[in-house]
Design a protein around this motif. Structure first.
Motif, mmCIF file in Angstrom:
data_model
loop_
_atom_site.group_PDB
_atom_site.id
_atom_site.type_symbol
_atom_site.label_atom_id
_atom_site.label_comp_id
_atom_site.label_asym_id
_atom_site.label_seq_id
_atom_site.Cartn_x
_atom_site.Cartn_y
_atom_site.Cartn_z
ATOM 1 N N ALA A 29 40.302 47.214 40.577
ATOM 2 C CA ALA A 29 38.914 47.473 40.964
ATOM 3 C C ALA A 29 38.197 48.341 39.933
ATOM 4 O O ALA A 29 36.996 48.174 39.693
ATOM 5 C CB ALA A 29 38.870 48.134 42.338
ATOM 6 N N ASP A 30 38.933 49.272 39.312
ATOM 7 C CA ASP A 30 38.336 50.126 38.284
ATOM 8 C C ASP A 30 37.877 49.306 37.088
ATOM 9 O O ASP A 30 36.861 49.621 36.458
ATOM 10 C CB ASP A 30 39.338 51.179 37.810
ATOM 11 N N LEU A 31 38.623 48.279 36.759
ATOM 12 C CA LEU A 31 38.294 47.456 35.594
ATOM 13 C C LEU A 31 37.016 46.655 35.807
ATOM 14 O O LEU A 31 36.395 46.205 34.841
ATOM 15 C CB LEU A 31 39.449 46.499 35.284
ATOM 16 N N ARG A 32 36.607 46.500 37.063
ATOM 17 C CA ARG A 32 35.388 45.751 37.375
ATOM 18 C C ARG A 32 34.166 46.667 37.547
ATOM 19 O O ARG A 32 33.070 46.181 37.798
ATOM 20 C CB ARG A 32 35.595 44.928 38.655
ATOM 21 N N ARG A 33 34.360 47.960 37.400
ATOM 22 C CA ARG A 33 33.239 48.891 37.556
ATOM 23 C C ARG A 33 32.264 48.752 36.395
ATOM 24 O O ARG A 33 32.671 48.477 35.264
ATOM 25 C CB ARG A 33 33.756 50.329 37.603
ATOM 26 N N PRO A 34 30.961 48.967 36.634
ATOM 27 C CA PRO A 34 29.999 48.973 35.531
ATOM 28 C C PRO A 34 30.351 50.070 34.535
ATOM 29 O O PRO A 34 30.709 51.186 34.923
ATOM 30 C CB PRO A 34 28.658 49.266 36.227
ATOM 31 N N SER A 35 30.279 49.756 33.252
ATOM 32 C CA SER A 35 30.601 50.724 32.206
ATOM 33 C C SER A 35 29.315 51.338 31.658
ATOM 34 O O SER A 35 28.207 51.028 32.107
ATOM 35 C CB SER A 35 31.358 50.032 31.075
#
Length: 265
Positions: A29-35
């Motif tokens: 889920a962290d990898l899909r967070r907006p950067s």
């Protein structure tokens, strides 16, 4: 120049080890967070860094082997493969690809670090290891921030890279800065940074340029952490990401206008 190449390679290793540790602690889920990079999630930032590492290694090997830089079709095939990966695959592949690139730089002996010339394909002439490594360091350091700021709005650029990036800031300032946003106005800005302490000038006229010394009668004075100055020039300057100690004194330019000169990329 060998000393600068050595310091740059050391900073690339430090950055790789740090970001690898961050990546290993991320859930799917962290990898899909907006950067911090517009329109990219965290995994897409890692994809950009990983594909860039793969192309960078091929370019380095081309210089060492005398075959030159890979062509555009090679680059397109790399990007297509990374774009097709899942977020977890991108994270895992980033660690492997960037390790290979950093190890490739570390394997260069002192003579190669001094004399090797690398054709990047987009510059008029081949350049040395310090320059190529410095460009990668700038990209890597700012995109590491893009990952970190997804979880911490107070994130800052890695201190080990900041001084090196300050020294090369003038190389791309004309590309990064957009003078026309001021509607023809000319501005001479004194820039005073800390950590490390530096003072220099920014001139906005027909183009955006850095000057080694402050203007004698600046229109405005910017005081800021050096790492924020670097983030400013690459568009990572939104108010939520701006430390409280950033100050712009003078009536000729507002902080929002200064931000508009550097829209990012």
């Amino acid at each position: 120049m060998t000393e600068r190449a050595d310091r740059t390679i050391h900073a690339l290793r430090s950055g790789h080890d740090y970001l690898t540790a961050v990546v290993h602690g991320l859930a799917t889920a962290d990898l899909r967070r907006p950067s911090g990079a517009s329109d990219w999630d965290v995994s897409q930032v890692l994809s950009h860094l990983g594909s860039g590492a793969e192309i960078g290694l091929a370019t380095l090997e081309g210089a060492l082997g005398g075959t030159g830089a890979p062509d555009g079709e090679f680059n397109k095939s790399v990007w297509a493969r990374w774009n097709a990966m899942s977020p977890v695959e991108r994270a895992e592949a980033f660690v492997t690809a960037d390790e290979a690139l950093v190890s490739g730089y570390e394997a260069l002996d002192p003579q190669a670090r001094k004399d090797l010339r690398i054709d990047l394909g987009f510059l008029p002439v081949p350049v040395d290891v310090a320059t190529v490594g410095g460009l990668r360091l700038g990209e890597f350091t700012h995109h590491t921030w893009d990952v970190e700021v997804a979880f911490d709005h107070a994130a800052a650029l890695a201190p080990v890279a900041v001084e090196l990036l300050l020294d090369q800031a003038g190389m791309l300032i004309g590309f990064l800065g957009k003078a026309d946003v001021l509607g023809g106005r000319s501005v001479r800005l004194a820039v005073r940074t800390h950590q490390p302490e530096r003072s220099f000038g920014l001139v906005v006229h027909d183009a955006v340029q850095l000057a080694d010394e402050e203007p004698l009668q600046p229109d405005a004075v910017l005081r800021a952490p050096a790492e924020w100055w670097l983030r400013l020039t690459t568009g990572r300057h939104a108010p939520v990401y701006t430390p409280a100690e950033v100050a712009l004194d003078g009536d000729s330019l507002t902080l929002d206008e200064l931000r508009s000169i550097f829209p990012g990329f």
